[in-house]
Scaffold this active site. Sequence first.
Site, PDB file in Angstrom:
ATOM      1  N   LYS A   1       5.169  11.738 -10.849  1.00 33.83           N
ATOM      2  CA  LYS A   1       4.047  10.652 -12.372  1.00 33.83           C
ATOM      3  C   LYS A   1       4.897   9.286 -12.075  1.00 33.83           C
ATOM      4  O   LYS A   1       6.079   9.906 -12.973  1.00 33.83           O
ATOM      5  CB  LYS A   1       3.846  11.793 -13.123  1.00 33.83           C
ATOM      6  CG  LYS A   1       2.904  13.423 -12.979  1.00 33.83           C
ATOM      7  CD  LYS A   1       3.204  13.327 -14.443  1.00 33.83           C
ATOM      8  CE  LYS A   1       2.016  14.387 -14.616  1.00 33.83           C
ATOM      9  NZ  LYS A   1       1.712  15.361 -15.643  1.00 33.83           N
TER      10      LYS A   1
ATOM     11  N   ARG B   1       0.454  -1.327  -0.216  1.00 33.78           N
ATOM     12  CA  ARG B   1      -0.364   0.197  -0.046  1.00 33.78           C
ATOM     13  C   ARG B   1       0.903   1.356  -0.333  1.00 33.78           C
ATOM     14  O   ARG B   1       0.342   2.107   0.793  1.00 33.78           O
ATOM     15  CB  ARG B   1      -0.755  -0.576   1.255  1.00 33.78           C
ATOM     16  CG  ARG B   1      -1.827  -1.011   1.283  1.00 33.78           C
ATOM     17  CD  ARG B   1      -3.091  -0.802   2.003  1.00 33.78           C
ATOM     18  NE  ARG B   1      -4.069  -1.812   1.565  1.00 33.78           N
ATOM     19  CZ  ARG B   1      -4.298  -2.761   2.753  1.00 33.78           C
ATOM     20  NH1 ARG B   1      -3.542  -3.031   3.788  1.00 33.78           N
ATOM     21  NH2 ARG B   1      -4.823  -3.575   2.347  1.00 33.78           N
TER      22      ARG B   1
ATOM     23  N   ARG C   1       0.186  22.586 -13.928  1.00 36.48           N
ATOM     24  CA  ARG C   1       1.077  21.669 -14.589  1.00 36.48           C
ATOM     25  C   ARG C   1       0.959  21.516 -15.703  1.00 36.48           C
ATOM     26  O   ARG C   1       1.799  21.213 -16.329  1.00 36.48           O
ATOM     27  CB  ARG C   1       0.437  20.725 -13.699  1.00 36.48           C
ATOM     28  CG  ARG C   1       2.236  19.806 -13.208  1.00 36.48           C
ATOM     29  CD  ARG C   1       2.132  18.458 -12.604  1.00 36.48           C
ATOM     30  NE  ARG C   1       2.920  17.521 -12.944  1.00 36.48           N
ATOM     31  CZ  ARG C   1       3.527  16.411 -12.142  1.00 36.48           C
ATOM     32  NH1 ARG C   1       2.969  16.464 -11.091  1.00 36.48           N
ATOM     33  NH2 ARG C   1       4.170  15.697 -11.819  1.00 36.48           N
TER      34      ARG C   1
ATOM     35  N   HIS D   1       3.312  18.461 -26.037  1.00 32.90           N
ATOM     36  CA  HIS D   1       3.588  16.969 -26.095  1.00 32.90           C
ATOM     37  C   HIS D   1       1.811  15.816 -26.398  1.00 32.90           C
ATOM     38  O   HIS D   1       2.115  14.575 -26.765  1.00 32.90           O
ATOM     39  CB  HIS D   1       3.469  16.048 -24.565  1.00 32.90           C
ATOM     40  CG  HIS D   1       4.202  16.743 -23.621  1.00 32.90           C
ATOM     41  ND1 HIS D   1       4.844  17.251 -23.801  1.00 32.90           N
ATOM     42  CD2 HIS D   1       5.203  15.892 -22.397  1.00 32.90           C
ATOM     43  CE1 HIS D   1       6.529  17.102 -23.091  1.00 32.90           C
ATOM     44  NE2 HIS D   1       6.556  15.936 -22.383  1.00 32.90           N
TER      45      HIS D   1
ATOM     46  N   GLU E   1      13.514  19.133 -23.624  1.00 34.78           N
ATOM     47  CA  GLU E   1      12.705  19.287 -22.351  1.00 34.78           C
ATOM     48  C   GLU E   1      12.594  20.371 -21.562  1.00 34.78           C
ATOM     49  O   GLU E   1      12.455  21.439 -20.692  1.00 34.78           O
ATOM     50  CB  GLU E   1      12.417  18.084 -21.810  1.00 34.78           C
ATOM     51  CG  GLU E   1      11.843  16.846 -22.140  1.00 34.78           C
ATOM     52  CD  GLU E   1      10.300  16.847 -22.158  1.00 34.78           C
ATOM     53  OE1 GLU E   1       9.454  17.759 -21.557  1.00 34.78           O
ATOM     54  OE2 GLU E   1       9.770  15.658 -22.528  1.00 34.78           O
TER      55      GLU E   1
ATOM     56  N   LYS F   1      10.593  23.272 -12.991  1.00 37.09           N
ATOM     57  CA  LYS F   1       9.613  22.351 -12.962  1.00 37.09           C
ATOM     58  C   LYS F   1       8.810  22.348 -11.328  1.00 37.09           C
ATOM     59  O   LYS F   1       7.510  21.937 -11.064  1.00 37.09           O
ATOM     60  CB  LYS F   1       9.959  20.407 -13.426  1.00 37.09           C
ATOM     61  CG  LYS F   1       9.490  19.347 -12.916  1.00 37.09           C
ATOM     62  CD  LYS F   1       9.171  18.567 -14.097  1.00 37.09           C
ATOM     63  CE  LYS F   1       7.641  17.790 -13.499  1.00 37.09           C
ATOM     64  NZ  LYS F   1       8.123  16.679 -14.827  1.00 37.09           N
TER      65      LYS F   1
ATOM     66  N   ASN G   1       3.107  19.608 -20.687  1.00 36.13           N
ATOM     67  CA  ASN G   1       2.582  19.455 -21.668  1.00 36.13           C
ATOM     68  C   ASN G   1       2.761  19.955 -22.881  1.00 36.13           C
ATOM     69  O   ASN G   1       2.558  19.339 -23.892  1.00 36.13           O
ATOM     70  CB  ASN G   1       1.312  18.378 -21.573  1.00 36.13           C
ATOM     71  CG  ASN G   1       0.765  17.923 -20.492  1.00 36.13           C
ATOM     72  OD1 ASN G   1       2.210  17.376 -20.172  1.00 36.13           O
ATOM     73  ND2 ASN G   1       0.126  18.259 -19.845  1.00 36.13           N
TER      74      ASN G   1
ATOM     75  N   GLU H   1      -1.973  18.694 -10.797  1.00 36.64           N
ATOM     76  CA  GLU H   1      -2.279  18.936 -12.741  1.00 36.64           C
ATOM     77  C   GLU H   1      -3.641  19.638 -12.463  1.00 36.64           C
ATOM     78  O   GLU H   1      -4.372  18.384 -13.435  1.00 36.64           O
ATOM     79  CB  GLU H   1      -1.887  17.315 -13.913  1.00 36.64           C
ATOM     80  CG  GLU H   1      -1.842  18.722 -15.475  1.00 36.64           C
ATOM     81  CD  GLU H   1      -0.919  17.563 -16.200  1.00 36.64           C
ATOM     82  OE1 GLU H   1      -0.349  16.781 -15.946  1.00 36.64           O
ATOM     83  OE2 GLU H   1      -1.888  16.847 -17.443  1.00 36.64           O
TER      84      GLU H   1
ATOM     85  N   HIS I   1      10.874   9.938 -27.486  1.00 40.81           N
ATOM     86  CA  HIS I   1      10.073  10.917 -26.558  1.00 40.81           C
ATOM     87  C   HIS I   1      10.373  12.398 -26.662  1.00 40.81           C
ATOM     88  O   HIS I   1       9.620  12.890 -27.443  1.00 40.81           O
ATOM     89  CB  HIS I   1       9.611  10.276 -24.957  1.00 40.81           C
ATOM     90  CG  HIS I   1       8.764  11.378 -24.673  1.00 40.81           C
ATOM     91  ND1 HIS I   1       7.716  11.824 -24.467  1.00 40.81           N
ATOM     92  CD2 HIS I   1       8.956  12.221 -23.152  1.00 40.81           C
ATOM     93  CE1 HIS I   1       7.075  12.765 -24.011  1.00 40.81           C
ATOM     94  NE2 HIS I   1       8.035  13.020 -23.596  1.00 40.81           N
TER      95      HIS I   1
ATOM     96  N   HIS J   1       3.125  13.120 -28.779  1.00 44.31           N
ATOM     97  CA  HIS J   1       2.629  11.696 -28.128  1.00 44.31           C
ATOM     98  C   HIS J   1       1.456  10.948 -29.076  1.00 44.31           C
ATOM     99  O   HIS J   1       1.835  10.033 -29.538  1.00 44.31           O
ATOM    100  CB  HIS J   1       1.300  11.874 -26.821  1.00 44.31           C
ATOM    101  CG  HIS J   1       2.121  12.236 -26.147  1.00 44.31           C
ATOM    102  ND1 HIS J   1       1.718  11.663 -24.802  1.00 44.31           N
ATOM    103  CD2 HIS J   1       3.073  11.218 -25.364  1.00 44.31           C
ATOM    104  CE1 HIS J   1       2.344  12.137 -23.354  1.00 44.31           C
ATOM    105  NE2 HIS J   1       2.819  12.377 -24.194  1.00 44.31           N
TER     106      HIS J   1
HETATM  107  N1  GLY Z   1       6.163  15.600 -17.622  1.00 44.83           N
HETATM  108  C1  GLY Z   1       4.924  16.921 -17.385  1.00 44.83           C
HETATM  109  C2  GLY Z   1       4.678  16.680 -15.440  1.00 44.83           C
HETATM  110  O1  GLY Z   1       5.715  15.882 -14.838  1.00 44.83           O
HETATM  111  O2  GLY Z   1       3.632  17.129 -15.622  1.00 44.83           O
END
Ligand code: GLY
Length: 377
Positions: free
Chosen positions: A149, A127, A251, A258, A191, A237, A255, A247, A276, A262
Amino acid sequence: MSKSAEFTKLHVALGERSYDIVIGAGLDSAGLLIAQHLKRKRTFIITDKNVAETQLETFVKRFENAGIEIAQKVVLSPGEETKNFTVVSALVETLLHQGLERSDVIIALGGGVVGDITGFAAAIALRGIAFIQIPTTLLAQVDSSVGGKTGIDTPYGKNTIGAFHQPQLVLIDTNVLDTLPLRELQAGYAEIVKYGAIKDAKFFAWLEANGKQLLSGLEGEKHEFRIEAVIRSCQIKADVVVADEREEGERALLNFGHTFGHALESETGFSNALIHGEGVSIGMAMAARFSAELGFAPKADAERLIAHLKACGLPVHPSDKGPKALDPVRILAHMKHDKKVKDGRITLILLRGIGSAFITREVEEDRLLAFLRNELK
Ligand code: GLY
């Protein structure tokens, strides 16, 4: 931010989920830094085959010098295909078999794939247990290792199963980048450019002046510029994540590039044909061209961003890399499957100019399709 002779420390202030990002060139004290987070001096390292061949031994020595026992080294296959349930399930069972306890901390030593899968395993094992990120690619150092993430892919898309699970520490040794192929460095650099483009015009100008040296300059200056770029990217970041951990708003700016990127990656089956960071680079160039076309950003700013990406050897047009003869309707369909779709409307991150981006759901699908038709003809 605090600085010592060996490293710079940034703090991600998220209450009880707060942690430090430690950035240095050659982190000999990595073991001691990690030991402070271990209740018992025993840990598990999750890595991949490529990193095992180049970096694992150095880090194991650093840990052992600090009196840390490595209970298990799990070596995964490199590549995006590893991010699936079968691998997570085997990983968690291996850890449990080796006597994993709730107070243990596991370590992700690798790029984005290793970090995402290890973080997800840590989020669900017993958990939820703690984990530490030691990112070994530029992309993971400036993006995926920070912010919590974690996840795996499904046939429905990248990272469609996952959890927000913040690491307990992020340790970034920029010296590991010395063994990284130039293509991977360039992909990570995309990035870095993203942070300048969306948030910091001064940083973007700094990148225009120093980006090429950072990628392939002479030893001394290369290292100095890399450290600086990683620190500034992680700071941006961290600030965004602190403002919007889950997000719900700002946040999503991260993207930028992206949603287009993507969609292109999906058309290549997330394969080596378009990695990527390359997809993000093309995606940022597309978002910049679209922003100018819609009258949100000056054309000169879009051209400036595209020129810098190009100067650093990155692709800026769908035909530069990846599959040829792309179908605009299919690309639009991919964009509509993006996780950020809300009430059926595609979320786009567009530019007002270098250093300033915004989130919109107001662009009509027909307008986007016309843009895609033009880009892909
Ligand atoms: N890679 C985008 C984020 O971490 O929100």
